[in-house]
Design a protein around this motif. Structure first.
Motif, PDB file in Angstrom:
ATOM      1  N   PRO A  57       0.820  -1.222   0.000  1.00 44.18           N
ATOM      2  CA  PRO A  57       0.000   0.000   0.000  1.00 44.18           C
ATOM      3  C   PRO A  57       0.852   1.270   0.000  1.00 44.18           C
ATOM      4  O   PRO A  57       0.333   2.351  -0.261  1.00 44.18           O
ATOM      5  CB  PRO A  57      -0.816  -0.119   1.288  1.00 44.18           C
ATOM      6  CG  PRO A  57      -0.058  -1.065   2.149  1.00 44.18           C
ATOM      7  CD  PRO A  57       0.609  -2.018   1.228  1.00 44.18           C
ATOM      8  N   LEU A  58       2.156   1.117   0.275  1.00 46.72           N
ATOM      9  CA  LEU A  58       3.077   2.257   0.277  1.00 46.72           C
ATOM     10  C   LEU A  58       3.925   2.314  -0.985  1.00 46.72           C
ATOM     11  O   LEU A  58       4.814   3.178  -1.085  1.00 46.72           O
ATOM     12  CB  LEU A  58       3.981   2.192   1.508  1.00 46.72           C
ATOM     13  CG  LEU A  58       3.276   2.342   2.858  1.00 46.72           C
ATOM     14  CD1 LEU A  58       4.242   2.050   4.008  1.00 46.72           C
ATOM     15  CD2 LEU A  58       2.684   3.739   3.001  1.00 46.72           C
ATOM     16  N   ALA A  59       3.704   1.412  -1.941  1.00 46.74           N
ATOM     17  CA  ALA A  59       4.495   1.414  -3.173  1.00 46.74           C
ATOM     18  C   ALA A  59       4.354   2.755  -3.885  1.00 46.74           C
ATOM     19  O   ALA A  59       3.238   3.209  -4.157  1.00 46.74           O
ATOM     20  CB  ALA A  59       4.045   0.278  -4.084  1.00 46.74           C
ATOM     21  N   ASN A  60       5.489   3.370  -4.173  1.00 47.79           N
ATOM     22  CA  ASN A  60       5.492   4.694  -4.785  1.00 47.79           C
ATOM     23  C   ASN A  60       6.339   4.645  -6.051  1.00 47.79           C
ATOM     24  O   ASN A  60       7.541   4.360  -5.992  1.00 47.79           O
ATOM     25  CB  ASN A  60       6.056   5.724  -3.801  1.00 47.79           C
ATOM     26  CG  ASN A  60       5.847   7.151  -4.274  1.00 47.79           C
ATOM     27  OD1 ASN A  60       5.179   7.394  -5.282  1.00 47.79           O
ATOM     28  ND2 ASN A  60       6.426   8.105  -3.560  1.00 47.79           N
ATOM     29  N   PHE A  61       5.715   4.902  -7.186  1.00 43.01           N
ATOM     30  CA  PHE A  61       6.373   4.828  -8.489  1.00 43.01           C
ATOM     31  C   PHE A  61       6.614   6.242  -9.021  1.00 43.01           C
ATOM     32  O   PHE A  61       5.689   7.038  -9.102  1.00 43.01           O
ATOM     33  CB  PHE A  61       5.507   4.056  -9.482  1.00 43.01           C
ATOM     34  CG  PHE A  61       5.196   2.641  -9.061  1.00 43.01           C
ATOM     35  CD1 PHE A  61       5.994   1.592  -9.475  1.00 43.01           C
ATOM     36  CD2 PHE A  61       4.089   2.374  -8.254  1.00 43.01           C
ATOM     37  CE1 PHE A  61       5.696   0.289  -9.100  1.00 43.01           C
ATOM     38  CE2 PHE A  61       3.787   1.072  -7.879  1.00 43.01           C
ATOM     39  CZ  PHE A  61       4.597   0.028  -8.297  1.00 43.01           C
ATOM     40  N   ASP A  62       7.838   6.531  -9.393  1.00 45.17           N
ATOM     41  CA  ASP A  62       8.180   7.848  -9.939  1.00 45.17           C
ATOM     42  C   ASP A  62       7.892   7.848 -11.435  1.00 45.17           C
ATOM     43  O   ASP A  62       8.609   7.206 -12.216  1.00 45.17           O
ATOM     44  CB  ASP A  62       9.659   8.144  -9.664  1.00 45.17           C
ATOM     45  CG  ASP A  62      10.044   9.566 -10.033  1.00 45.17           C
ATOM     46  OD1 ASP A  62       9.294  10.221 -10.785  1.00 45.17           O
ATOM     47  OD2 ASP A  62      11.117  10.028  -9.568  1.00 45.17           O
ATOM     48  N   ASP A  63       6.853   8.573 -11.839  1.00 41.48           N
ATOM     49  CA  ASP A  63       6.456   8.545 -13.245  1.00 41.48           C
ATOM     50  C   ASP A  63       7.360   9.376 -14.147  1.00 41.48           C
ATOM     51  O   ASP A  63       7.148   9.432 -15.361  1.00 41.48           O
ATOM     52  CB  ASP A  63       4.986   8.939 -13.429  1.00 41.48           C
ATOM     53  CG  ASP A  63       4.622  10.263 -12.781  1.00 41.48           C
ATOM     54  OD1 ASP A  63       5.490  11.142 -12.657  1.00 41.48           O
ATOM     55  OD2 ASP A  63       3.436  10.406 -12.397  1.00 41.48           O
ATOM     56  N   ALA A  64       8.420   9.980 -13.599  1.00 44.31           N
ATOM     57  CA  ALA A  64       9.392  10.662 -14.452  1.00 44.31           C
ATOM     58  C   ALA A  64      10.070   9.688 -15.408  1.00 44.31           C
ATOM     59  O   ALA A  64      10.597  10.088 -16.454  1.00 44.31           O
ATOM     60  CB  ALA A  64      10.438  11.373 -13.594  1.00 44.31           C
ATOM     61  N   VAL A  65      10.064   8.398 -15.072  1.00 47.31           N
ATOM     62  CA  VAL A  65      10.738   7.409 -15.910  1.00 47.31           C
ATOM     63  C   VAL A  65       9.852   6.893 -17.042  1.00 47.31           C
ATOM     64  O   VAL A  65      10.354   6.251 -17.974  1.00 47.31           O
ATOM     65  CB  VAL A  65      11.213   6.218 -15.036  1.00 47.31           C
ATOM     66  CG1 VAL A  65      10.084   5.211 -14.779  1.00 47.31           C
ATOM     67  CG2 VAL A  65      12.420   5.522 -15.652  1.00 47.31           C
ATOM     68  N   VAL A  66       8.579   7.196 -17.015  1.00 42.58           N
ATOM     69  CA  VAL A  66       7.667   6.594 -17.999  1.00 42.58           C
ATOM     70  C   VAL A  66       8.021   6.966 -19.439  1.00 42.58           C
ATOM     71  O   VAL A  66       7.984   6.098 -20.322  1.00 42.58           O
ATOM     72  CB  VAL A  66       6.200   6.940 -17.674  1.00 42.58           C
ATOM     73  CG1 VAL A  66       5.262   6.312 -18.698  1.00 42.58           C
ATOM     74  CG2 VAL A  66       5.840   6.465 -16.278  1.00 42.58           C
ATOM     75  N   PRO A  67       8.387   8.209 -19.749  1.00 40.76           N
ATOM     76  CA  PRO A  67       8.775   8.489 -21.136  1.00 40.76           C
ATOM     77  C   PRO A  67       9.950   7.658 -21.627  1.00 40.76           C
ATOM     78  O   PRO A  67      10.049   7.371 -22.831  1.00 40.76           O
ATOM     79  CB  PRO A  67       9.115   9.990 -21.099  1.00 40.76           C
ATOM     80  CG  PRO A  67       8.252  10.523 -19.996  1.00 40.76           C
ATOM     81  CD  PRO A  67       8.271   9.455 -18.948  1.00 40.76           C
ATOM     82  N   ASP A  68      10.839   7.246 -20.726  1.00 38.74           N
ATOM     83  CA  ASP A  68      11.917   6.339 -21.141  1.00 38.74           C
ATOM     84  C   ASP A  68      11.335   4.999 -21.594  1.00 38.74           C
ATOM     85  O   ASP A  68      11.818   4.393 -22.560  1.00 38.74           O
ATOM     86  CB  ASP A  68      12.902   6.101 -19.988  1.00 38.74           C
ATOM     87  CG  ASP A  68      13.847   7.271 -19.759  1.00 38.74           C
ATOM     88  OD1 ASP A  68      13.782   8.253 -20.527  1.00 38.74           O
ATOM     89  OD2 ASP A  68      14.647   7.203 -18.805  1.00 38.74           O
TER      90      ASP A  68
END
Length: 402
Positions: free
Chosen positions: A375-386
């Motif tokens: 429930p604390l998983a945090n994904f940094d979406d700055a990497v999605v364009p890669d």
């Protein structure tokens, strides 16, 4: 100057990230994802695509026709992203957190959808350079029912008018690797996941007179330990098996011997030969030990997702593409396969391709970060364009090779 896939990924970054955050707020479970499907369709409006919706599930299949001339049969590349969420109550503090009670994109599938959308945008902008066609597979149900085999049955592999020649996909992680790191391996990359369900059938009686009944509880306990001994004595340590009993139940009160006891196990294997062997051996062991105690056992061995196998040539192709695009320091070859399972395996059983991991870890210490499904998983979406850039680049290069 011709734009590269990374240039275009940066150009489309605001749209990619905005879609991810919109998806994160409306997580949906299993095969029926109406809000997710609607957001995907809205994002694809205005693009020159052939779109088909699923019949048994809320899938979206989009075909992009390349316009570069070819001398012969036009090759087809399939790119896949899964869309479903998990029954987890989100405890992160992001401003775009889940608005659906008890549901969360705790495995990063919102990033997968946004990344695949970014690949659509990039390749649409480059379609005059595509010497073939691209199928985009937006898939529900990875976490539960197995949306991939349903989409295969409904024709996703033939969506372009001929069977896909190659297939690529990626999965993000919130822990374990530094932000932006790619990883994979050739051959067996992720486990097959099956389930063992056992009911030990005895005869109930008073707890003070066990000889007047047939007590299923000690037999069930013996079976749990015997299964672990079976794994260590009958299976090659270099072709491993993981068997975990995650549930055991029986009885209602301390002085009542029940009629039956139950346990359920997950079974993870990394080759089809070992998978078949453990199925036969576990059923035989359970039935025989129960019989030795004068009881019976009802055993269901439920086949789940197969082993995810990366084609060695496509693995090398993807690895080299990553190194060209992002640098050698952004790729790590895994020494061992992962014990998680994935229904991209069904696609890779049909079409040569590769499945990759990409770290979206949002903290400086990947080992201390909350992992996928937390429930604390945090994904940094700055990497999605890669991710978008790589999927697009794999398609461009593979179509150019024919």
């Amino acid at each position: 100057m011709t734009s590269t896939t990374r240039d275009l990924a940066e150009r489309f970054r605001p749209e990619i990230v905005a879609l991810r955050r919109a998806l994160h707020q409306v997580p949906e479970y299993d095969l029926d994802l109406p809000k997710t499907q609607a957001l995907v369709l809205e994002a694809l409006v205005g693009l020159d695509l052939e779109i088909t919706l699923g019949k048994e599930l809320s899938s979206v299949t989009a075909v992009l026709r390349g316009t570069a001339p070819t001398d012969g049969v036009r090759p087809v590349v399939l790119l896949r992203g899964d869309m479903d969420a998990l029954p987890v109550t989100e405890r992160t503090d992001v401003p775009f957190k889940s608005q659906h009670a008890g549901m969360m994109h705790a495995c990063g599938h919102d990033l997968h959808v946004a990344g695949l959308f970014g690949a659509v945008k990039i390749l649409h902008a480059m379609r005059d350079q595509l010497a073939g066609d691209v199928v985009f597979m937006f898939q529900p149900g990875e976490e539960t029912s197995g949306g991939a085999p349903i989409m295969i049955r409904e024709g996703v592999l033939e969506a372009a008018g001929r069977r896909a020649d190659y297939a690529y996909g990626l999965h993000v992680g919130s822990a374990g690797q530094p932000f932006g790191m790619w990883s994979s391996k050739p051959g067996s990359f992720m486990a097959a996941a099956d389930q063992l369900h056992v009911r030990v059938v005895g005869a109930g009686t008073h707890g003070s007179t066990p000889y007047r009944g047939k007590d299923p509880i000690p037999v069930a306990c013996e079976l749990v330990t015997a299964l672990q001994t079976m794994i260590t004595r009958q299976f090659d340590v270099f072709d491993p098996v993981v068997l975990t009993v995650g549930r055991i139940a029986g009885g209602t009160k301390e002085n009542i011997i029940p009629d039956d006891a139950f346990f359920d196990a997950t079974v993870r294997t990394f080759s089809e030969q070992t998978r078949a062997k453990v199925q036969k051996a576990s059923v035989q062991l359970v039935e025989s030990i129960a019989a030795a105690h004068g009881l019976t056992a009802e055993v269901e061995y439920q086949i789940g997702y197969p082993v995810t196998v990366n084609n060695p040539d496509e693995y090398a192709f993807a690895r080299d593409t990553i190194v060209d695009l992002f640098g050698a320091d952004r790729f790590r070859e895994r020494a061992n396969p992962r014990c998680g399972a994935e229904d991209m395996s069904y696609v890779l059983n049909e079409v040569p391709g590769v499945y990759l991991n990409l770290s979206a870890c949002a903290t400086a210490d990947p080992e201390a970060a909350a992992d996928n499904h937390s429930p604390l998983a945090n994904f940094d979406d700055a990497v999605v364009p890669d991710g978008s850039a790589l999927l697009a680049e794999l398609a461009v290069r593979r179509l150019a090779l024919g």
